[in-house]
Design an enzyme around this catalytic site. Structure first.
Site, PDB file in Angstrom:
ATOM      1  N   LYS C  76       7.867  -1.552  -4.725  1.00  0.00           N
ATOM      2  CA  LYS C  76       8.994  -0.247  -4.494  1.00  0.00           C
ATOM      3  C   LYS C  76       9.599   0.030  -3.303  1.00  0.00           C
ATOM      4  O   LYS C  76       9.418  -1.121  -2.585  1.00  0.00           O
ATOM      5  CB  LYS C  76       8.295   0.497  -4.882  1.00  0.00           C
ATOM      6  CG  LYS C  76       8.865   2.522  -5.215  1.00  0.00           C
ATOM      7  CD  LYS C  76       7.789   3.113  -5.089  1.00  0.00           C
ATOM      8  CE  LYS C  76       8.742   4.561  -5.391  1.00  0.00           C
ATOM      9  NZ  LYS C  76       8.001   5.879  -5.342  1.00  0.00           N
ATOM     10  N   SER C 151       9.475   9.164  -8.993  1.00  0.00           N
ATOM     11  CA  SER C 151      10.202   8.026  -8.620  1.00  0.00           C
ATOM     12  C   SER C 151      10.208   6.418  -8.934  1.00  0.00           C
ATOM     13  O   SER C 151      10.952   5.729  -8.649  1.00  0.00           O
ATOM     14  CB  SER C 151      10.199   8.470  -6.898  1.00  0.00           C
ATOM     15  OG  SER C 151       9.318   8.560  -6.131  1.00  0.00           O
ATOM     16  N   SER C 175       4.701  10.053  -8.826  1.00  0.00           N
ATOM     17  CA  SER C 175       5.899   9.632  -9.254  1.00  0.00           C
ATOM     18  C   SER C 175       5.031   7.545  -9.346  1.00  0.00           C
ATOM     19  O   SER C 175       6.169   7.371 -10.067  1.00  0.00           O
ATOM     20  CB  SER C 175       6.293   9.224  -8.184  1.00  0.00           C
ATOM     21  OG  SER C 175       6.929  10.109  -6.916  1.00  0.00           O
TER      22      SER C 175
END
Lengths: 98, 502, 495
Positions: C76, C151, C175
């Site tokens: 990420k 996210s 997330s």
């Protein structure tokens, strides 16, 4: 707690965010709606409840006074928006009173 | 307990009313650690710009702080030295505000639960009175980087941009906040000196104002004597020596007094000291809201001091300077200036204490320590404790002088000699016959020779120019290689010159 | 999909049957083939992957055995990797090159993982759909017209779309778990403090936690086992021994008590979704678990609590993005104007909203009413979980109330915040929690069945037990294997 009384322009100033008048209005409405939701916390009986800052209770996490390598200066300044020799160059500090 | 019996705290007459000055001082003191507060970068002064920096102290995305144990312990020791309370629970908070030399745009500090609370700083004023100032708290925080302002005069005003060096960012800083107990400029300086000598003695800080490792802000207001509530205060910043602290206070007192005299009102503000102009100037600028939004730093854990840890740190406090000063003044009957001078010279108090234990003559010992020994230390760059003149040697010299075995001239020479070459003063005196000559027969022989060789002086003396006596005594001393008892020499000279009746 | 799992890849590379270089090349080809339509990556680090693969192969050749040998990994883009662009999907960091590597990432790389690239996210991890990215659009591989969730949308889509074998996400209020549910993969948030946050760009420091995303529970356990553990660079990382999860993977649930939350009534859900979860609970029972009802009376205050604490911390954490030392600078007439212009131009609306609400919650006069009250509510929520776990080993509930929604379906911020209704309470309590595929529904107006996730949560530090339970459920139901994502249009990515 009273909802909807958020002074967005003042808060934006504290947060150093330039907002247009339209943004002030839009964010004001959105944050008002969120605060309305948040107001439900008033219903919780919290008078005798401790505040949780960290969910895993630890204390005294420290390190020894031992030197570790620093970064190379070129790496540090290479990522700067602006540099002047060995220094970070920043816009003039006027009206900024720490 | 704002009880400084401070003679310098004379009231100021303003419009026929007696006013007093009320001051509290906030000191920022950089702690003497190898590394910074929250990362392993070096804590040193004067390195090449932006070389002692890492993701943590530059506030880079994703970097996290981990506190330096030594910094925490040093601060607690500083507090314990002044009798502060060490709360069982303490924590770090974030103080949020934007400034270009503050990498994260928040400062890790302590808001409502500092590492120490309370305490008292006692001090002596130069006039011999004793004063004290209560501490509110000492808390730990991180220093900021350093900006220099690119303009013609180096001031912020008129600059086009600023240059920032982050070497200092993250250096451990303790903030000592005092109660408003200070009533005069000399008391302010005495308070700061007391802090400084304690921190130096404990190894907590170098306390070098010129390097910025001690910075202080003075909060100053005036009020009519007897009035309880405080007047409007101003905060004075930017003093870079104890002397400028004194001058800045005097200047600001005068400025406030003049405003009040003219019926004006003091504006609460921050004022910068201008060393060259000798005045303070307003640092107010575009109004910025000060809402620091303190909250507990979620990246750090609380600090919990067990009673055992506090005991261990308390036991590590030895030879606290204020206690020594008090002892030197009250037991040894030294002057305050002598006591301060001995304590403020590194290693000298230990030397003095050890020597006095042997001589049991504090004043005589102090005279040598602050006179010949300090001079030699300055000249040679070697502190007394590291010279070859051990405390036993000094004690021998003191004893020889007290017994009038040697005179002060011989003592001075002996000290210099043993300082560099070592040896026992007593043995040297015996071996070389340096003992003071107090035998009038021997001295009379010298006197006769001196008078015979200095007919003009003899004539001058007889003509009433009695000042030449000093010269003649000197000649006798010279002839005796410094060993003659000068009092006896003068007595015999007078006798030989016919003043014997006196 | 018949892609090899991390467990299989590590075994074959360690055995010399395959090589890290080969795996890196294949993964890179897959990205080139698919990422044009999925958009999981913000940057593909082919060169880094190649050099790492060569290093891994050299170590294997020298006789080392590495737990993640040759396993393709997506990261990420809120985690620092030395020399890579690390953007948080924000304009304010669009060109920032990290000068150091996050501890969690470093541990995976040291264990032989191959860094394929940095994945898309909601800007600064604030969002539940990945639509708040300022730098790219990520689609749900199951239906390209739908969001992947957020996210960690890019990391989840990369694994779901076969563009990475495993990936790292970060979870602050859901997330990892919500997008994992949306994309039909396993997403696991460990106990707060179990995985170092050093090098994870902070959103809300007291909640953020890095965790693995994988196609199987065993793969998630493998990655977790490598990266969990104390890090001296993170003062909130917990210094206690890690109980390895991989050895605790089990095949049945005999003797396990699963708590079903009274307040999370399935009757409020869409009937098709409800049916999936009723079936999931029944399957847990069928595998030998005893279902017990537990109460979380304060869980309904989770969102209100979270949306004070997380923004408050974020308002402070994101102050440093000011245009002075790194990142974007929009010059103004002085420093103050530069701050305001930089931050106005650099942050997107959602980030600004959260900075504003957080600044407000901490500001003078509101701190006690908002921030402190939220911290107290947090105490109550954590206390409810502690009570619930007295009568069960894990809690089961939906990971999200709906399957993935269409792009631009949610325009009102509060309705988006409600997406994390089931995940936020566990985050506030710091619990280990995961989402594991539990079935499919075809949403109204949708063309293909979309996955749903079952959220399982356990007491603090009970990762081994939690992953064991999830593994038994996964093996007993085989939902992930039941369907495969529809064929994707093949478009080469020009990078």
């Amino acid at each position: 707690m009273a909802s909807g009384d958020i002074d967005v322009a003042y808060v934006a100033k504290l947060a150093r965010l330039a907002l247009t008048p339209a943004e002030v209005e839009r964010f004001g409405a959105q944050l008002g709606a969120l605060l309305e939701h948040v107001d439900r916390l008033a219903a919780l009986p919290v008078a005798d409840v401790g505040a949780t800052a960290q969910v895993i209770a630890q204390s005294n996490v420290m390190r020894d006074d031992v030197v570790r390598p620093s970064l190379d200066r070129e790496t540090v300044l290479g990522g700067a928006p602006e540099r002047d020799g060995a220094y970070f160059r920043v816009p003039r500090i006027i009206g900024e009173d720490a | 307990m704002s009880a400084t019996l401070d003679a310098a705290a004379a009231p100021i007459a303003i419009g026929g009313v007696a006013y007093e000055v009320v001051m509290g001082i906030e000191c920022h003191v950089e702690l003497k650690t190898e590394t910074k507060m929250f990362c392993g970068c070096r804590n040193v002064f004067g390195a090449e710009p932006n070389t002692n920096v890492c993701p943590v102290c530059l506030g880079m995305p994703g970097a996290l702080p981990v506190p330096n144990r030594l910094a925490i312990e040093l601060l607690v020791k500083a507090g314990l030295a002044f009798g502060s309370e060490i709360p069982a629970y303490s924590k770090f908070d974030r103080k949020n505000y934007f400034y270009p030399d503050m990498p994260k745009d928040y400062q890790i500090s302590q808001f409502d639960m500092p590492l120490t609370q309370g305490g008292v700083v006692p001090f002596w004023l130069p006039d011999g009175t004793h004063g004290s100032c209560r501490l509110t708290r000492i808390h730990l925080e991180e220093d900021t980087g350093k900006s220099s302002h690119a303009s013609r005069d180096g001031r912020i005003a008129g600059s086009t941009h600023s240059l920032v060096d982050f070497n200092r960012a993250g250096v451990p800083l303790m903030e000592c906040v005092s109660e408003p107990d200070i009533r005069s400029a000399p008391a302010a300086v005495a308070y700061l000196e007391a802090l400084k000598r304690t921190f130096v003695a404990l190894g907590v800080s170098d306390v070098k104002m010129e390097e910025g490792s001690l910075r202080c802000d003075v909060n100053l207001s005036l009020r009519p004597v007897g009035q309880e509530e405080y007047g409007t205060k101003t905060e004075i910043k930017n003093m870079n020596s104890f002397n400028s602290v004194r001058r800045a206070i005097e200047s600001e007192m005068a400025r406030q007094a003049e405003i009040l005299e003219n019926g004006g009102r003091i504006v609460q503000e921050t004022r910068g000291w201008d060393e060259a102009a000798g005045t303070t100037h307003s640092m107010r600028s575009k109004e910025q809201a000060h809402d620091y939004r303190y909250f507990p730093d979620p990246d750090l854990t609380p600090i919990e001091f067990a009673p055992l840890d506090v005991t261990r740190l308390r036991e590590s406090l030895v030879g606290l300077p204020q206690a020594r000063i008090d002892r030197f003044v009250s037991d040894d009957k030294l002057s305050i200036a002598q006591a301060h001078q001995i304590v403020d010279t590194p290693g000298l108090a230990d030397y003095y204490d050890a020597a006095t234990a042997l001589t049991e003559k504090p004043q005589a010992t102090a005279n040598f320590v602050l006179g010949d020994l300090s001079r030699l230390a300055n000249e040679t760059g070697v502190p007394a404790g590291e010279s070859r003149l051990g405390v036993e040697s000094l004690a021998e010299i003191v004893a020889l002088v007290e017994a009038k075995t040697i005179n002060s001239k011989t003592a001075k020479d002996l000290i210099a000699r043993v300082w560099s070459d070592g040896g026992s003063p007593r043995e040297i005196v015996a071996a070389e016959g340096l003992g003071q000559v107090s035998d009038s027969g021997a001295i009379d022989t010298l006197v006769a020779a001196v008078l015979a060789a200095n007919e003009k002086s003899v004539a001058d003396y007889r003509a009433g120019k009695t000042k030449v006596m000093g010269f003649l005594v000197g000649q006798v001393m010279k002839q005796s290689r410094g060993t003659a008892n000068p009092t006896l020499a003068e007595e015999r000279l007078r006798a030989a010159l016919g003043d014997g009746a006196e | 999909m018949s892609d090899a799992t991390a467990v299989e890849i590590a075994r074959s590379v360690n055995a010399g049957e395959s090589s890290a270089a080969k795996r890196a090349r294949a993964a890179n080809d897959r990205i080139a083939e698919r990422d044009g339509v999925i958009g999981a990556y913000l940057s593909v680090t082919s060169e880094l992957a190649r050099t790492h693969a060569a290093r891994v192969d050299a170590r294997i050749a020298a006789g080392e055995r590495l737990p993640l040998a040759g396993v393709p990994l997506a990261i990420k883009d809120n985690m620092c990797v030395t020399g890579t662009r690390t953007t948080c999907a924000s304009k304010i960091l669009a060109d920032w090159i990290a000068p150091y590597t996050a501890t969690a990432v470093q541990r995976l790389l040291d264990a032989g993982a191959i860094p394929l690239g940095k994945t898309n996210l909601d800007e600064f991890a604030m969002g539940s759909s990945c639509e708040n990215s300022a730098l790219g659009k990520t689609a749900n591989p199951w239906d390209l017209g739908r969001v992947p969730g957020g996210s960690s949308g890019g990391s989840v889509a990369a694994v779901a779309g076969g563009e990475a074998t495993v990936s790292l996400g970060s979870d602050t209020g859901g997330s990892i778990r919500e997008p994992a549910a949306f994309c039909g993969v396993v997403g696991f948030k460990p106990t707060y403090g179990r995985v170092s946050r050093y090098g994870l760009i902070a959103f809300a420091s007291s909640l953020d936690q890095i965790g693995p995303i994988a196609t199987t529970v065993a793969d998630a356990a493998l990655v977790y086992d490598v990266m969990a553990g104390h890090d001296p660079m993170d003062a909130t990382s917990v210094d206690r021994p890690v109980e390895l999860a991989s050895p605790g993977l089990r095949e049945d649930l005999r003797g396990v008590r699963i708590g079903i939350v009274r307040e999370f009534a399935l009757t409020e859900l869409d009937p098709a979704v409800r049916a999936v979860y009723e079936r999931a609970y029944a399957d847990l029972e069928k595998l030998g678990a005893e279902l017990v009802e537990v109460a979380l009376p304060t869980a309904e205050y989770g969102i209100a609590t979270y949306y004070l604490i997380a923004p408050a911390e974020c308002s402070s954490n994101l102050a440093r993005f000011d245009g002075m030392r790194y990142g974007l600078r929009v010059e103004g007439r002085d420093v103050g104007a530069t701050y305001e212009a930089t931050r106005a131009a650099g942050f997107g609306d959602e980030v600004k909203r959260r900075i504003l609400i957080g600044t407000y919650a901490l500001s003078s006069g509101y701190y006690d009413a908002y921030y402190v009250r939220a911290q107290k509510a947090r105490t109550l929520i954590a206390g409810d979980f502690a009570k619930a776990f007295a009568s069960c080993d894990a809690i089961a509930c939906p990971a999200a109330a709906t399957p993935a929604f269409a792009f631009a379906a949610k325009t009102d911020p509060v309705s988006m915040y409600l997406m994390d209704y089931y995940t936020i309470p566990m985050s506030l309590a710091g619990l280990p929690s995961l989402s594991v595929p539990c079935g499919y529904v075809t949403p109204a107006g949708g063309t293909s069945p979309m996955p749903l996730g079952l959220e399982l949560s356990a007491p603090l530090f009970a990762e081994r037990s939690l992953l064991g339970i999830a593994h038994a459920y996964e093996r007993g139901t085989r939902h992930a294997e039941a369907r495969s994502i529809p064929d994707l249009p093949r478009t080469a990515v020009a990078r």
